[in-house]
Write a protein that holds these residues in place. Structure first.
Motif, short mmCIF file in Angstrom:
data_model
loop_
_atom_site.label_atom_id
_atom_site.label_comp_id
_atom_site.label_asym_id
_atom_site.label_seq_id
_atom_site.Cartn_x
_atom_site.Cartn_y
_atom_site.Cartn_z
N ARG A 148 0.84 -1.21 0.00
CA ARG A 148 0.00 0.00 0.00
C ARG A 148 0.86 1.24 0.00
O ARG A 148 1.87 1.30 0.69
CB ARG A 148 -0.87 0.00 1.26
CG ARG A 148 -1.71 1.24 1.33
CD ARG A 148 -2.74 1.19 2.42
NE ARG A 148 -3.27 2.56 2.56
CZ ARG A 148 -4.09 2.91 3.48
NH1 ARG A 148 -4.52 2.05 4.37
NH2 ARG A 148 -4.52 4.16 3.54
N ILE B 55 -3.42 0.83 -3.51
CA ILE B 55 -2.89 -0.50 -3.17
C ILE B 55 -2.45 -1.18 -4.47
O ILE B 55 -3.22 -1.25 -5.43
CB ILE B 55 -3.93 -1.38 -2.45
CG1 ILE B 55 -4.35 -0.75 -1.11
CG2 ILE B 55 -3.37 -2.79 -2.20
CD1 ILE B 55 -5.51 -1.46 -0.43
N ASP C 122 -7.11 -3.75 2.04
CA ASP C 122 -5.92 -3.39 2.81
C ASP C 122 -5.67 -4.42 3.92
O ASP C 122 -4.53 -4.72 4.26
CB ASP C 122 -6.13 -2.00 3.41
CG ASP C 122 -4.83 -1.42 3.95
OD1 ASP C 122 -3.76 -1.81 3.43
OD2 ASP C 122 -4.88 -0.61 4.88
#
Ligand code: ATP
Ligand code: MG
Length: 430
Positions: free
Chosen positions: A29, A34, A63
């Motif tokens: 990230r 991302i 995430d």
């Protein structure tokens, strides 16, 4: 259309929207972006997921999840020279299907750990490449036999007699009696040539090999053939054609995988017909000349074969072994009955024996006298003996260790890397 990553890694797809499914191979990230490297069965591709394009909820979920999470996504393909495979997906939709947290396999794991976790390690790019090469080897074996007039057949796995000697038999309880797991389909194939003339089978063979070498499994895949009216030289001709056919198939169809494994393909391309034929006697002389501690009458062990075949660039047939070191069914050479009309095929680059084969005894008296010499009771082999009573014919056959062939073709350092779930003295799981 159901697209695979391999398909979309092309200029033709630039600017096009694609739908892909796969697993997270790597993830990193950077603020509101991302980077996911997605893998499927065919390849990997970088996917760029921006918060503003997929929404805060999905972005947060993505995430959180770890490598090996499965997902589907949609997005446009663009060229990106910094991406691992040269293109990337500008993602507009992502849907996590099966999250994964703390995937046990990371870079620095030991070989033992990877073997204990083989069920997960099979996903690695390395295993993926090996398994594809393996699939092509099996395809090519079947193609070769079918193109050359062999019928595919099957032999039982539960048997009551040894083909390759009693020492490596696995005994299994069988309703109050004893049975064994088969070491080879050979004797059954010999019965079947009286019906089909040329037969083959691809099946596991089981051997309780106590010696731990880099080329012995307790359960290995065996491609075996027998042919009526064949002599030793006829069988060797079919075998070298088969080996060349298989190698060409892998070199043609599995370029990417061989390259991934850093296999020196020039050595494979170099393998052409005919293979050299060398008498056992000459091989021993050669071995002695390079300092191998061996004398006439000794069997070749893994270490000797390694030392000898390191010097070979192509496979070599070794023929005319002393009959004392070969099983009873090999046909003694009428010109010199102390040796048999057999052959082993030794693969180059240190790989050693991949095929054992030869002409079978077809005369009843010869078979019975060889069995007597070896202290075998013909009653135990009554059906094998019967073949020599009712219309016997000259015939020959061979057994190819498929995992060993794969090990050589893929350039692997141990046979355990050549099969999805290796079985050895110490390992029966996963
Ligand atoms: P080795 O001397 O290497 O143990 P072998 O003489 O016992 O081999 P054969 O009985 O001739 O082998 O079997 C035919 C082929 O099957 C061999 O050339 C080899 O490729 C393969 N093979 C035999 N035993 C094994 C094993 N334990 N693991 C993997 N492959 C094997
Ligand atoms: Mg053996």
């Amino acid at each position: 259309m159901d697209l695979k990553i391999e398909d979309v890694l092309s200029d033709d797809f630039i600017g096009k929207e694609v739908h892909l499914r796969g697993w997270i191979y790597r993830k990193r990230r950077m603020g509101k972006i991302i980077f996911v490297v997605l893998r499927d069965s065919t390849d990997i591709i970088q996917c760029v997921v921006e918060k503003k394009n997929v929404g805060p909820e999905v972005f947060k979920m993505l995430d959180k999840v770890g490598v090996e999470s499965s997902l589907e996504l949609r997005g446009k393909i663009r060229k990106e020279s910094r991406a691992p495979t040269g293109y990337e997906v500008d993602v507009s939709m992502v849907n996590i299907i099966g999250p994964s947290y703390n995937f046990p396999i990371s870079k620095d794991k030991s070989d033992e750990f990877l073997l204990d976790n083989r069920h997960l390690w099979v996903r690695s790019r390395e295993m993926n490449a090996i398994l594809k090469i393996r699939a092509t080897v099996f395809d090519a074996i079947h193609e070769f036999f079918k193109n050359n007039g062999y019928y595919e057949t099957q032999a039982p796995m539960f048997v009551t007699g040894a083909v390759e000697g009693g020492a490596t038999l696995f005994e299994v309880p069988y309703f109050g009696r004893k049975a064994y797991l088969t070491q080879s389909a050979q004797f059954y194939l010999e019965t079947l040539i009286f019906s089909l003339e040329k037969v083959y089978t691809v099946a596991p063979s089981f051997r309780a090999e106590k010696s731990r070498t880099r080329r012995h499994l307790t359960e290995f895949w065996h491609a075996e053939a027998e042919a009526a009216w064949y002599h030793n030289k006829d069988m060797m001709r079919d075998e070298e054609e088969m080996i060349v056919y298989i190698i060409n198939a892998v070199v043609d169809r599995r370029k990417k995988e061989l390259e991934f494994l850093k296999r020196d393909v020039s050595l494979l391309k170099n393998v052409d017909k005919p293979f050299e034929r060398m008498k056992y006697e000459k091989l021993i002389e050669f071995a002695q000349s390079i300092g191998v501690d061996i004398k006439y009458g000794d069997d070749l062990g893994a270490d000797e074969e390694f030392a000898i075949t390191k010097n070979f660039e192509k496979p070599v047939f070794v023929t005319h072994y002393p009959r004392d070191i070969k099983p009873f069914y090999h046909r003694p050479d009428p010109e010199n009955p102390s040796v048999v009309l057999c052959h082993d095929l030794l693969a180059p680059e240190g790989y050693g024996e991949i095929i054992g084969g030869g002409e079978r005894i077809y005369k009843l008296e010869v078979l019975l006298s060889r069995m007597e010499e070896e202290g075998l009771n013909p009653d135990d082999y009554y059906w094998y003996v019967d073949l020599r009573k009712y219309g016997s014919v000259p015939h020959a056959g061979f057994g190819l260790g498929v995992d060993r062939l794969i090990m050589w073709i893929a350039g692997l350092s141990h046979i355990k890397y050549a099969i999805p779930y290796p079985r050895t003295t110490r390992r029966t799981k996963p």
